[in-house]
Design a protein around this motif. Structure first.
Motif, short mmCIF file in Angstrom:
data_model
loop_
_atom_site.label_atom_id
_atom_site.label_comp_id
_atom_site.label_asym_id
_atom_site.label_seq_id
_atom_site.Cartn_x
_atom_site.Cartn_y
_atom_site.Cartn_z
N TRP A 1 64.29 -65.58 -89.46
CA TRP A 1 62.95 -65.55 -90.03
C TRP A 1 63.03 -65.85 -91.52
N PRO A 2 61.92 -66.26 -92.11
CA PRO A 2 61.92 -66.46 -93.56
C PRO A 2 62.08 -65.12 -94.27
N LYS A 3 62.79 -65.14 -95.35
CA LYS A 3 63.07 -63.92 -96.11
C LYS A 3 62.79 -64.20 -97.58
N LEU A 4 62.23 -63.25 -98.27
CA LEU A 4 61.94 -63.39 -99.69
C LEU A 4 62.52 -62.21 -100.44
N THR A 5 63.37 -62.50 -101.42
CA THR A 5 63.84 -61.48 -102.34
C THR A 5 63.01 -61.62 -103.61
N ALA A 6 62.33 -60.56 -104.00
CA ALA A 6 61.42 -60.62 -105.13
C ALA A 6 61.74 -59.55 -106.16
N VAL A 7 61.54 -59.90 -107.43
CA VAL A 7 61.60 -58.95 -108.53
C VAL A 7 60.17 -58.83 -109.03
N VAL A 8 59.64 -57.61 -109.00
CA VAL A 8 58.23 -57.39 -109.32
C VAL A 8 58.09 -56.40 -110.47
N HIS A 9 57.23 -56.75 -111.42
CA HIS A 9 56.87 -55.82 -112.50
C HIS A 9 56.01 -54.74 -111.86
N THR A 10 56.46 -53.49 -111.89
CA THR A 10 55.80 -52.44 -111.11
C THR A 10 54.39 -52.11 -111.58
N HIS A 11 54.09 -52.31 -112.85
CA HIS A 11 52.76 -51.96 -113.34
C HIS A 11 51.72 -53.02 -112.98
N SER A 12 52.05 -54.29 -113.13
CA SER A 12 51.08 -55.36 -112.91
C SER A 12 51.21 -56.05 -111.55
N HIS A 13 52.30 -55.82 -110.84
CA HIS A 13 52.63 -56.49 -109.57
C HIS A 13 52.87 -57.98 -109.75
N LEU A 14 53.15 -58.40 -110.97
CA LEU A 14 53.49 -59.79 -111.24
C LEU A 14 54.90 -60.05 -110.70
N ILE A 15 55.04 -61.12 -109.93
CA ILE A 15 56.35 -61.48 -109.40
C ILE A 15 57.10 -62.24 -110.50
N LEU A 16 58.19 -61.65 -110.97
CA LEU A 16 58.97 -62.22 -112.06
C LEU A 16 60.10 -63.12 -111.57
N GLY A 17 60.56 -62.89 -110.36
CA GLY A 17 61.64 -63.68 -109.79
C GLY A 17 61.51 -63.69 -108.28
N ALA A 18 61.83 -64.81 -107.65
CA ALA A 18 61.74 -64.90 -106.20
C ALA A 18 62.79 -65.85 -105.67
N ILE A 19 63.53 -65.41 -104.68
CA ILE A 19 64.55 -66.23 -104.04
C ILE A 19 64.24 -66.29 -102.54
N PRO A 20 63.88 -67.47 -102.03
CA PRO A 20 63.64 -67.60 -100.59
C PRO A 20 64.96 -67.71 -99.84
N GLY A 21 64.94 -67.30 -98.59
CA GLY A 21 66.13 -67.39 -97.77
C GLY A 21 65.78 -67.24 -96.31
N VAL A 22 66.79 -67.06 -95.50
CA VAL A 22 66.63 -66.89 -94.07
C VAL A 22 67.31 -65.59 -93.67
N GLY A 23 66.61 -64.75 -92.90
CA GLY A 23 67.19 -63.51 -92.42
C GLY A 23 67.56 -63.63 -90.97
N PRO A 24 68.33 -62.75 -90.42
CA PRO A 24 68.92 -61.61 -91.10
C PRO A 24 70.11 -62.01 -91.96
N SER A 25 70.19 -61.41 -93.12
CA SER A 25 71.32 -61.65 -94.02
C SER A 25 71.40 -60.50 -95.01
N GLN A 26 72.53 -60.40 -95.69
CA GLN A 26 72.71 -59.35 -96.70
C GLN A 26 71.78 -59.61 -97.88
N ASP A 27 71.31 -58.53 -98.49
CA ASP A 27 70.40 -58.64 -99.62
C ASP A 27 71.13 -58.90 -100.94
N SER A 28 72.29 -58.32 -101.12
CA SER A 28 72.98 -58.30 -102.40
C SER A 28 73.21 -59.67 -103.05
#
Length: 157
Positions: free
Chosen positions: A35-62
Motif C-alpha cells: 500500500w502507499p505509505k507516507l512518512t510525515a514531519v508535522v508542526h504540532t501547533h499548526s499541523h503544517l507538514i514540514l517534510g514528507a517521504i512517500p513510499g510503499v508499505g509494509p516496510s520499516q519506518d526508520s
C-alpha cells in the motif's frame, strides 16, 4: 518552542474502505499485499507538514526518518522532535541533535531484547532516564495532518 512529530501512515489506494472491499469479496480474505505509505514531519501547533517521504508499505519506518527530518529542518527551526519506537536508533537522535540543531528528541525506546539492560548509546540512554510522556503523546498531530491532507487531495476535481 516549535515541536515537530514524525510518523508513518498507510494510505488507502481506492475510495472504498478496506472493510467494504473484504465484505464485498464475500469473505474471500483477499488482502492487499502493499500500500502507499507516507512518512510525515508535522508542526504540532499548526499541523503544517514540514517534510514528507512517500513510499510503499509494509516496510520499516526508520530509513525515512533522516530525509523527512532534513526536509523539515530546511523549512523551519525545530526545537523538539517526537517519534515512536519505529524510529528509535542512536543515529536518528544524533542527526537531530548534532546535525539539525534540534534541542530535544523524544523518541520512544524500542528495547529489542535488552533483557532489562540500559541502552549503551548516550542519546538512547538519556531517553531511558528522562522520557517526557506528556510531550510524546502529542504525536497524534502527525496522523491528523496526514489524513486531513489526503482527504483534501481526494476532494480536488
Amino acid at each position: 518552542m516549535p515541536v515537530a512529530a514524525v510518523d508513518a501512515t498507510g494510505l488507502e489506494t481506492r475510495h472504498v474502505s478496506a472493510y467494504f472491499g473484504l465484505r464485498r469479496a464475500n469473505g474471500s480474505g483477499h488482502r492487499q499485499r502493499s500500500w502507499p505509505k507516507l512518512t510525515a514531519v508535522v508542526h504540532t501547533h499548526s499541523h503544517l507538514i514540514l517534510g514528507a517521504i512517500p513510499g510503499v508499505g509494509p516496510s520499516q519506518d526508520s530509513p525515512d526518518f533522516s530525509p523527512a527530518m532534513r526536509q523539515a529542518a530546511a523549512l523551519a527551526r525545530i526545537d523538539t522532535a517526537l517519534a515512536d519506537a519505529g524510529y528509535d536508533a542512536e543515529h536518528n537522535h544524533r542527526l537531530c541533535r548534532e546535525e539539525l540543531g534540534v534541542r530535544q528528541t523524544v523518541i520512544h525506546l524500542n528495547l529489542r531484547n535488552t533483557e532489562g539492560r540500559w541502552p549503551k548509546a548516550p542519546y538512547r540512554r538519556a531517553m531511558q532516564k528522562r522520557f517526557d510522556k506528556a510531550l510524546y503523546n502529542q504525536r497524534w498531530h502527525t496522523r491528523r495532518a496526514a489524513s486531513a491532507s489526503t482527504s483534501a487531495a481526494l476532494d480536488q476535481p
